[in-house]
Design an enzyme around this catalytic site. Sequence first.
Site, PDB file in Angstrom:
ATOM      1  N   LYS A  48       0.837  -1.206   0.000  1.00 17.17           N
ATOM      2  CA  LYS A  48       0.000   0.000   0.000  1.00 17.17           C
ATOM      3  C   LYS A  48       0.870   1.253   0.000  1.00 17.17           C
ATOM      4  O   LYS A  48       0.633   2.180  -0.779  1.00 17.17           O
ATOM      5  CB  LYS A  48      -0.898  -0.002   1.248  1.00 17.17           C
ATOM      6  CG  LYS A  48      -1.578   1.321   1.522  1.00 17.17           C
ATOM      7  CD  LYS A  48      -2.465   1.255   2.739  1.00 17.17           C
ATOM      8  CE  LYS A  48      -1.807   1.621   4.040  1.00 17.17           C
ATOM      9  NZ  LYS A  48      -1.474   3.037   4.230  1.00 17.17           N
ATOM     10  N   CYS A  50      -4.991  13.065  13.342  1.00 17.84           N
ATOM     11  CA  CYS A  50      -5.585  11.793  12.975  1.00 17.84           C
ATOM     12  C   CYS A  50      -5.412  10.789  14.071  1.00 17.84           C
ATOM     13  O   CYS A  50      -4.943  11.100  15.151  1.00 17.84           O
ATOM     14  CB  CYS A  50      -5.036  11.324  11.645  1.00 17.84           C
ATOM     15  SG  CYS A  50      -4.063   9.876  11.701  1.00 17.84           S
TER      16      CYS A  50
END
Length: 420
Positions: free
Chosen positions: A24, A118
């Site tokens: 990824k 986050c």
Amino acid sequence: MEDTSFIIEGGERLSGEITLQGAKNSALPILAAAVLAEGKCVIHNCPDLSDVRTALEILGHLGCAAVRRGHTVEVDARRIANTSIPSRLMLKMRSSVIFLGALLGRTGEAEAAYPGGCELGPRPIDLHIGALRQMGAEISEEFGRITAKSGRARETCVNLSFPSVGATENIMLFAARARGRVTVINAAREPEIEDLGEFLNKMGARVSGAGSGVITIDGACRLTGCEHTVIPDRIAAATYMCAAAATKGKITIDRIRPAHLGSVTDIMRQSGCLISEGESTLSLTAPDAIRPVRLIRTMPYPGFPTDAQAVVMAYLLRARGVSVFTENIFENRYRHTGELEKLGADITINGRVCVVSGVPALTGAHMCALDLRGGAALAVAALSAQGRSEIHNICHIERGYERFDETLSGLGARITRKKI
Ligand code: UD1
């Protein structure tokens, strides 16, 4: 909103062979880099994950045709119609910030929402912004949006105060079309950086030293389309190794680059695992009794990866003694520990240090995935627990693992999904 959960009946020994997905963290910067090509890029081994789908959505929004056929993605960036990324897409995935460098390199302008805080704690982008400015971009940050304008990047030497992966990528992307040479000192050395360097070179850029602490990029006037195969995902590999080891099982992983996992295999061996490596395969056999590991410190590559901290912790929950972790990369990366305690884990946190005292057994529980790797760690622990566990919010896990449940079922795990 609909939530999907994994239901896991723990206690099965995992055993078998898997083929590793593409990385990824390599696919995302490579997809951003495709924006630089005045042509078509063909990217193989591109995992089908929600984060990658977000990157494809961004490309579509910019006016590029991005089409997936199996694990191959074709990006046609001959025409860029838009240089602004909607907040909705920026917020879905923090790493969309690397599109800034690519857009600046290609068009000389970019606009995006500030990605904000986050789940891992504050994740500033000051190193990205500082470096792009030093390379000649004019950047304003107002009302949560970043607006950048530039000519071609200028010759300069950027000295990073920390080897940030994303900042190194942003610099490489902007520099690929620089007017002269950009040098990055204290660059991130992750294998994904090396992969991006190879991709840029195939497009016609001249990148050398990617994968080492000093990278030089001699910009090219024009970059063209190319064909590339994304490297295998070392963090997915670490996760499946931990799942097999935690269940006292055995696993062979095919299409892996064992050299990318040196610091992880070192820890797994210290805990008693037997590991043998081929050129592109790795086999692991779990020990009967898991030995604790005295100290696991997350560090930039080639040190132990922060992304593998949670899954290795989940494996060591049943070690015969005390293991100690120090998290040096992110401030808030122990959120999975509160969920692991629901299974009966014995964990104490003091700032960056986390002490795991092994327990003889874990018992199934309801848990909630709070971030990607922490979520995968809950699955690793649940597989080794007695009885049934339910993991909610698996959208976090699916950002990074392709067919996670099918892969584990193929190894003998009892895992199903339930829509709520
Ligand atoms: C990448 C990976 C992520 C991994 C991380 C560290 C992708 C898509 N994500 O994230 O999975 O956990 O590397 O290996 O590749 N920092 C600053 N200012 C900046 C940039 C970073 O202070 O401008 C700090 C961060 O807050 C963090 C540390 O540096 O504490 C590492 O961040 P960085 O290497 O940039 O990680 P990412 O690129 O976000």
